[in-house]
Design a protein around this motif. Structure first.
Motif, PDB file in Angstrom:
ATOM      1  N   GLU A  47      -2.135  10.793  -2.883  1.00  0.00           N
ATOM      2  CA  GLU A  47      -1.238  10.002  -3.728  1.00  0.00           C
ATOM      3  C   GLU A  47      -1.228   8.547  -3.280  1.00  0.00           C
ATOM      4  O   GLU A  47      -1.220   7.625  -4.102  1.00  0.00           O
ATOM      5  CB  GLU A  47       0.170  10.584  -3.704  1.00  0.00           C
ATOM      6  CG  GLU A  47       0.299  11.861  -4.487  1.00  0.00           C
ATOM      7  CD  GLU A  47       1.708  12.415  -4.444  1.00  0.00           C
ATOM      8  OE1 GLU A  47       2.676  11.650  -4.234  1.00  0.00           O
ATOM      9  OE2 GLU A  47       1.840  13.641  -4.618  1.00  0.00           O
ATOM     10  N   ARG A  50      -4.409   6.880  -4.498  1.00  0.00           N
ATOM     11  CA  ARG A  50      -4.316   6.601  -5.938  1.00  0.00           C
ATOM     12  C   ARG A  50      -3.427   5.392  -6.204  1.00  0.00           C
ATOM     13  O   ARG A  50      -3.730   4.554  -7.042  1.00  0.00           O
ATOM     14  CB  ARG A  50      -3.781   7.820  -6.687  1.00  0.00           C
ATOM     15  CG  ARG A  50      -4.746   8.967  -6.770  1.00  0.00           C
ATOM     16  CD  ARG A  50      -5.878   8.717  -7.707  1.00  0.00           C
ATOM     17  NE  ARG A  50      -5.351   8.634  -9.057  1.00  0.00           N
ATOM     18  CZ  ARG A  50      -5.948   7.975 -10.032  1.00  0.00           C
ATOM     19  NH1 ARG A  50      -7.077   7.376  -9.843  1.00  0.00           N
ATOM     20  NH2 ARG A  50      -5.412   7.933 -11.227  1.00  0.00           N
ATOM     21  N   SER A  51      -2.327   5.278  -5.481  1.00  0.00           N
ATOM     22  CA  SER A  51      -1.431   4.137  -5.698  1.00  0.00           C
ATOM     23  C   SER A  51      -2.119   2.831  -5.295  1.00  0.00           C
ATOM     24  O   SER A  51      -1.925   1.803  -5.931  1.00  0.00           O
ATOM     25  CB  SER A  51      -0.119   4.313  -4.940  1.00  0.00           C
ATOM     26  OG  SER A  51      -0.312   4.178  -3.551  1.00  0.00           O
ATOM     27  N   GLN A  52      -2.935   2.881  -4.247  1.00  0.00           N
ATOM     28  CA  GLN A  52      -3.682   1.696  -3.834  1.00  0.00           C
ATOM     29  C   GLN A  52      -4.710   1.305  -4.891  1.00  0.00           C
ATOM     30  O   GLN A  52      -4.921   0.121  -5.149  1.00  0.00           O
ATOM     31  CB  GLN A  52      -4.376   1.943  -2.487  1.00  0.00           C
ATOM     32  CG  GLN A  52      -3.431   2.127  -1.329  1.00  0.00           C
ATOM     33  CD  GLN A  52      -2.547   0.911  -1.123  1.00  0.00           C
ATOM     34  OE1 GLN A  52      -3.037  -0.203  -0.969  1.00  0.00           O
ATOM     35  NE2 GLN A  52      -1.237   1.114  -1.151  1.00  0.00           N
ATOM     36  N   GLN A  53      -5.322   2.288  -5.495  1.00  0.00           N
ATOM     37  CA  GLN A  53      -6.301   2.036  -6.547  1.00  0.00           C
ATOM     38  C   GLN A  53      -5.643   1.341  -7.737  1.00  0.00           C
ATOM     39  O   GLN A  53      -6.182   0.404  -8.289  1.00  0.00           O
ATOM     40  CB  GLN A  53      -6.884   3.376  -7.008  1.00  0.00           C
ATOM     41  CG  GLN A  53      -8.353   3.408  -7.142  1.00  0.00           C
ATOM     42  CD  GLN A  53      -8.836   4.779  -7.574  1.00  0.00           C
ATOM     43  OE1 GLN A  53      -8.085   5.613  -8.088  1.00  0.00           O
ATOM     44  NE2 GLN A  53     -10.093   5.015  -7.359  1.00  0.00           N
ATOM     45  N   LYS A  54      -4.466   1.812  -8.106  1.00  0.00           N
ATOM     46  CA  LYS A  54      -3.743   1.237  -9.253  1.00  0.00           C
ATOM     47  C   LYS A  54      -3.336  -0.204  -8.950  1.00  0.00           C
ATOM     48  O   LYS A  54      -3.314  -1.026  -9.852  1.00  0.00           O
ATOM     49  CB  LYS A  54      -2.522   2.083  -9.574  1.00  0.00           C
ATOM     50  CG  LYS A  54      -2.873   3.415 -10.173  1.00  0.00           C
ATOM     51  CD  LYS A  54      -1.617   4.244 -10.404  1.00  0.00           C
ATOM     52  CE  LYS A  54      -1.988   5.644 -10.867  1.00  0.00           C
ATOM     53  NZ  LYS A  54      -0.825   6.501 -10.996  1.00  0.00           N
ATOM     54  N   ASN A  55      -3.021  -0.497  -7.695  1.00  0.00           N
ATOM     55  CA  ASN A  55      -2.581  -1.846  -7.338  1.00  0.00           C
ATOM     56  C   ASN A  55      -3.711  -2.866  -7.407  1.00  0.00           C
ATOM     57  O   ASN A  55      -3.463  -4.061  -7.529  1.00  0.00           O
ATOM     58  CB  ASN A  55      -1.965  -1.851  -5.934  1.00  0.00           C
ATOM     59  CG  ASN A  55      -0.636  -1.130  -5.889  1.00  0.00           C
ATOM     60  OD1 ASN A  55       0.049  -1.010  -6.895  1.00  0.00           O
ATOM     61  ND2 ASN A  55      -0.289  -0.623  -4.734  1.00  0.00           N
ATOM     62  N   ARG A  57      -6.228  -2.831  -9.633  1.00  0.00           N
ATOM     63  CA  ARG A  57      -6.813  -2.934 -10.989  1.00  0.00           C
ATOM     64  C   ARG A  57      -6.159  -4.005 -11.786  1.00  0.00           C
ATOM     65  O   ARG A  57      -5.182  -4.510 -11.650  1.00  0.00           O
ATOM     66  CB  ARG A  57      -6.713  -1.608 -11.724  1.00  0.00           C
ATOM     67  CG  ARG A  57      -7.654  -0.601 -11.143  1.00  0.00           C
ATOM     68  CD  ARG A  57      -7.622   0.648 -11.942  1.00  0.00           C
ATOM     69  NE  ARG A  57      -8.576   1.571 -11.357  1.00  0.00           N
ATOM     70  CZ  ARG A  57      -8.854   2.729 -11.846  1.00  0.00           C
ATOM     71  NH1 ARG A  57      -8.278   3.136 -12.936  1.00  0.00           N
ATOM     72  NH2 ARG A  57      -9.704   3.518 -11.272  1.00  0.00           N
TER      73      ARG A  57
END
Length: 57
Positions: A47, A50-55, A57
């Motif tokens: 999780e 995933r949160s790092q990936q969203k940040n 983008r």
């Protein structure tokens, strides 16, 4: 056809973004032998990733 491209049937049909069936099988096998506390730690870490990936983008 799926064997030719080494992908899952779901991937070929557009139902999944997971291309490598072997990766999923290995992940499930490794996850299944972990004790519950380590499973939770792994899920928490996923999780976080995933949160790092969203940040970014």
């Amino acid at each position: 056809m799926r064997r030719l491209f080494t992908v899952t049937v779901d991937y070929l049909l557009g139902c999944s973004q997971l291309r490598e069936e072997g990766t999923l099988k290995k992940l499930c096998a490794e996850f299944s032998v972990l004790p519950p506390a380590e499973r939770k730690s792994l899920l928490d870490f996923l999780e976080f990733l995933r949160s790092q990936q969203k940040n970014f983008r």
